[in-house]
Design a protein around this motif. Structure first.
Motif, PDB file in Angstrom:
ATOM      1  N   TRP A   1     -27.508 -25.281   2.325  1.00 40.73           N
ATOM      2  CA  TRP A   1     -26.845 -25.044   3.603  1.00 40.73           C
ATOM      3  C   TRP A   1     -26.255 -23.638   3.667  1.00 40.73           C
ATOM      4  CZ3 TRP A   1     -24.095 -30.437   4.554  1.00 40.73           C
ATOM      5  CH2 TRP A   1     -25.105 -31.388   4.754  1.00 40.73           C
ATOM      6  N   THR A   2     -25.951 -23.065   2.521  1.00 40.54           N
ATOM      7  CA  THR A   2     -25.578 -21.640   2.491  1.00 40.54           C
ATOM      8  C   THR A   2     -26.792 -20.779   2.849  1.00 40.54           C
ATOM      9  OG1 THR A   2     -23.905 -22.065   0.797  1.00 40.54           O
ATOM     10  CG2 THR A   2     -24.623 -19.782   1.080  1.00 40.54           C
ATOM     11  N   CYS A   3     -27.946 -21.156   2.277  1.00 46.46           N
ATOM     12  CA  CYS A   3     -29.193 -20.443   2.614  1.00 46.46           C
ATOM     13  C   CYS A   3     -29.501 -20.558   4.107  1.00 46.46           C
ATOM     14  CB  CYS A   3     -30.356 -21.017   1.808  1.00 46.46           C
ATOM     15  SG  CYS A   3     -30.280 -20.662   0.048  1.00 46.46           S
ATOM     16  N   ALA A   4     -29.129 -21.686   4.726  1.00 43.27           N
ATOM     17  CA  ALA A   4     -29.392 -21.884   6.152  1.00 43.27           C
ATOM     18  C   ALA A   4     -28.649 -20.875   7.017  1.00 43.27           C
ATOM     19  CB  ALA A   4     -29.004 -23.303   6.554  1.00 43.27           C
ATOM     20  N   LEU A   5     -27.585 -20.310   6.502  1.00 42.23           N
ATOM     21  CA  LEU A   5     -26.851 -19.286   7.237  1.00 42.23           C
ATOM     22  C   LEU A   5     -27.360 -17.877   6.934  1.00 42.23           C
ATOM     23  CD1 LEU A   5     -23.212 -20.654   6.767  1.00 42.23           C
ATOM     24  CD2 LEU A   5     -24.655 -20.862   8.795  1.00 42.23           C
ATOM     25  N   ILE A   6     -27.710 -17.637   5.674  1.00 40.27           N
ATOM     26  CA  ILE A   6     -28.047 -16.272   5.239  1.00 40.27           C
ATOM     27  C   ILE A   6     -29.486 -15.904   5.565  1.00 40.27           C
ATOM     28  CG2 ILE A   6     -28.262 -14.754   3.233  1.00 40.27           C
ATOM     29  CD1 ILE A   6     -25.936 -16.319   1.973  1.00 40.27           C
ATOM     30  N   LEU A   7     -30.433 -16.773   5.216  1.00 38.81           N
ATOM     31  CA  LEU A   7     -31.857 -16.423   5.340  1.00 38.81           C
ATOM     32  C   LEU A   7     -32.277 -16.116   6.777  1.00 38.81           C
ATOM     33  CD1 LEU A   7     -33.510 -18.916   2.820  1.00 38.81           C
ATOM     34  CD2 LEU A   7     -33.128 -16.472   2.518  1.00 38.81           C
ATOM     35  N   PRO A   8     -31.949 -16.964   7.770  1.00 37.55           N
ATOM     36  CA  PRO A   8     -32.376 -16.646   9.142  1.00 37.55           C
ATOM     37  C   PRO A   8     -31.776 -15.344   9.656  1.00 37.55           C
ATOM     38  CG  PRO A   8     -31.678 -18.935   8.976  1.00 37.55           C
ATOM     39  CD  PRO A   8     -31.267 -18.266   7.711  1.00 37.55           C
ATOM     40  N   SER A   9     -30.547 -15.064   9.266  1.00 41.43           N
ATOM     41  CA  SER A   9     -29.910 -13.821   9.711  1.00 41.43           C
ATOM     42  C   SER A   9     -30.655 -12.602   9.183  1.00 41.43           C
ATOM     43  CB  SER A   9     -28.445 -13.782   9.244  1.00 41.43           C
ATOM     44  OG  SER A   9     -27.735 -14.895   9.730  1.00 41.43           O
ATOM     45  N   LEU A  10     -31.021 -12.636   7.911  1.00 43.08           N
ATOM     46  CA  LEU A  10     -31.765 -11.516   7.325  1.00 43.08           C
ATOM     47  C   LEU A  10     -33.138 -11.371   7.979  1.00 43.08           C
ATOM     48  CD1 LEU A  10     -30.955 -11.943   3.517  1.00 43.08           C
ATOM     49  CD2 LEU A  10     -30.122 -10.145   5.046  1.00 43.08           C
ATOM     50  N   CYS A  11     -33.810 -12.493   8.190  1.00 41.75           N
ATOM     51  CA  CYS A  11     -35.149 -12.445   8.798  1.00 41.75           C
ATOM     52  C   CYS A  11     -35.092 -11.878  10.216  1.00 41.75           C
ATOM     53  CB  CYS A  11     -35.768 -13.844   8.816  1.00 41.75           C
ATOM     54  SG  CYS A  11     -36.146 -14.491   7.172  1.00 41.75           S
ATOM     55  N   PHE A  12     -34.066 -12.242  10.975  1.00 42.21           N
ATOM     56  CA  PHE A  12     -33.953 -11.725  12.337  1.00 42.21           C
ATOM     57  C   PHE A  12     -33.706 -10.219  12.332  1.00 42.21           C
ATOM     58  CE2 PHE A  12     -31.633 -10.727  16.255  1.00 42.21           C
ATOM     59  CZ  PHE A  12     -32.509 -11.251  17.192  1.00 42.21           C
TER      60      PHE A  12
END
Length: 459
Positions: A335-346
């Motif tokens: 759930w931490t990855c759910a916040l970080i990964l999409p932000s970086l990809c965008f």
């Protein structure tokens, strides 16, 4: 998934037509291979429960039967491809060259079907026994080989004519044989696995003794109750025999897992076909974003797989509190990855699009698809660990029903409505995917809460 990632990236560098052809081929193959893969990875919860119950010597039986199923499914794939592939591709109404690439890309993949499925069973065993570092090293060693083969075959090096996307399929098929060979060597010679009979019959009495955990788990299951001695270890003359009951147990666990994965991956195939009517540019851009989302998904998926192993071992030993603690760690990480990964990809969406395609008009469309895929990455990171936890408890039906409802009851009708009624074009289906995945995660979370409550009552 890493091989699929490089197939897509390198095919895209050879042109939009090559990417479109491999896209259609990938989306035809993906539901088939992920479904069968899902069935075969039932080896993971089955062997994990045996380990937790102190029955390590019996794990070899599970893997041998898994290998037999892998061979059976491989031959079924060959038969289906021979009978139905060409007529199906003709009915898609693709541009002739794109259809040609898709057909022979799949033929190239076919070179490696047998070792790929058999390797899945061996990898599940290696991982469950604690060899995740070994499988990581094997895949890291294999990816450069796949890249080199792709480069030679796609772009025509060493005197070989350029094959484009078709070369990517051939390179992947050859690489699958290398993968299987590496896994087989590990199981045959590594000290952690070589005493467990998989490729050879049991030649001596197993050393593993029954423990208090023998009375746990599915006691009537053939996995937990083969012909056994009084000490709880498997009899030599029974352990190497074919067991219809064990195959049925394997399929009882595996089929819901496979169908759950099919519900998810097949919707991507349908989305690709629905997008195809908007032209080659839309196909290429959608496939690029889909491929990148799948690549990023490897991180939450790896946590999900580790949850299946850890929860399965603890559930086999009926240590419910330990199982819940492991689950909490996995949920917190993903759930931490759910916040970080999409932000970086965008933030990096233009750079990501540039990895796949070079044509400016394709990049512009691809960037919009990637924006929607960022939301999908977020939903995947939330849902993936819950699926792994439930499978560790052998609760395989809930992920199947969540996928069925989310993707086929909600996502598909909504996508058609957004496209044909509201005119959102090719982006309609990605918008509906994001919404469907949200409902899938919600259903899984509610199911996990119910399972935990039940486990606490049993404790």
């Amino acid at each position: 998934m890493g091989m699929n990632f490089f197939d897509t990236v390198m095919s895209g560098r050879a042109g939009a037509e090559q990417l479109a052809g491999t896209s259609i081929g990938t989306n035809l193959w993906m539901p088939v291979f992920t479904t069968i893969n899902g069935i075969l990875i039932a080896a993971t919860p089955l062997t994990a429960h045996l380990l937790g119950a102190g029955k390590k010597a019996e794990t070899g039986r599970v893997i041998r039967h898994g290998l037999l199923l892998a061979l059976l499914f491989s031959f079924l794939c060959f038969a289906a491809g021979f009978c139905f592939l060409e007529p199906f591709i003709r009915r898609l109404g693709l541009e002739p060259h794109v259809a040609y690439i898709a057909r022979f890309y799949l033929a190239g993949i076919g070179i490696g079907i047998i070792p790929f499925f058999m390797g899945t069973v061996l990898r599940s065993f290696i991982d469950t026994m604690g060899g995740t570092r070994l499988t990581m090293q094997v895949y890291l060693a294999t990816l450069p080989l796949n890249i080199i083969l792709n480069y030679i075959l796609i772009f025509g090096k060493l005197g070989i004519p350029p094959l484009g996307g078709i070369g990517a399929g051939i390179g992947t098929g050859i690489t699958c044989w290398f993968l299987f060979g590496m896994f087989a060597l590990i199981i045959r010679w590594h000290p952690l696995y070589r005493d467990i009979p998989i490729f050879t019959e049991l030649s001596r009495k197993p050393e593993a003794k029954g423990t208090a955990g023998d009375r746990t788990g599915s006691e009537n299951s053939p996995v937990h109750n083969p012909a056994t001695r009084a000490d709880g270890s498997a009899c030599c003359n029974q352990s190497s025999r074919f067991s219809r009951d064990l195959v049925l147990e394997y399929l009882r666990i595996g089929i819901p897992i496979g169908l759950s994965i099919f519900m998810e991956t097949s919707i991507f195939g349908v989305v690709a076909f629905m997008v195809a009517r908007f032209g080659t540019v839309a196909i290429a851009a959608s496939q690029a974003s889909m491929n990148f989302a799948g690549f990023v998904y490897m991180l939450p998926l790896s946590v999900s797989m580790s949850m299946t192993i850890l929860i399965g071992i603890e559930a086999g030993a009926r240590r419910w509190i330990n199982a819940e603690q492991y689950a909490n760690v996995g949920l917190a990480f993903n759930w931490t990855c759910a916040l970080i990964l999409p932000s970086l990809c965008f933030l990096l969406r233009y750079s990501i699009a540039g990895m796949y395609v070079t044509e400016p008009e394709v990049i512009g469309v691809c960037v919009r698809f990637i924006a929607y895929s960022c939301l999908f990455i977020m939903g995947d990171a939330v849902a993936a660990p819950i699926q792994g936890i439930l499978r560790g408890y052998k609760d395989v039906n809930a992920p199947f029903y969540s996928s069925l409802i989310a993707y086929w009851v909600i996502c598909m009708p909504l996508g058609l409505f957004l496209d044909y009624r509201l005119g959102h074009g090719p982006y309609s289906y990605w918008q509906s995917l994001d919404i469907g995945l949200f409902f899938s995660a919600l259903i899984l979370l509610l199911r996990l809460k119910y399972v935990r409550k039940k486990m606490r009552e049993e404790e």
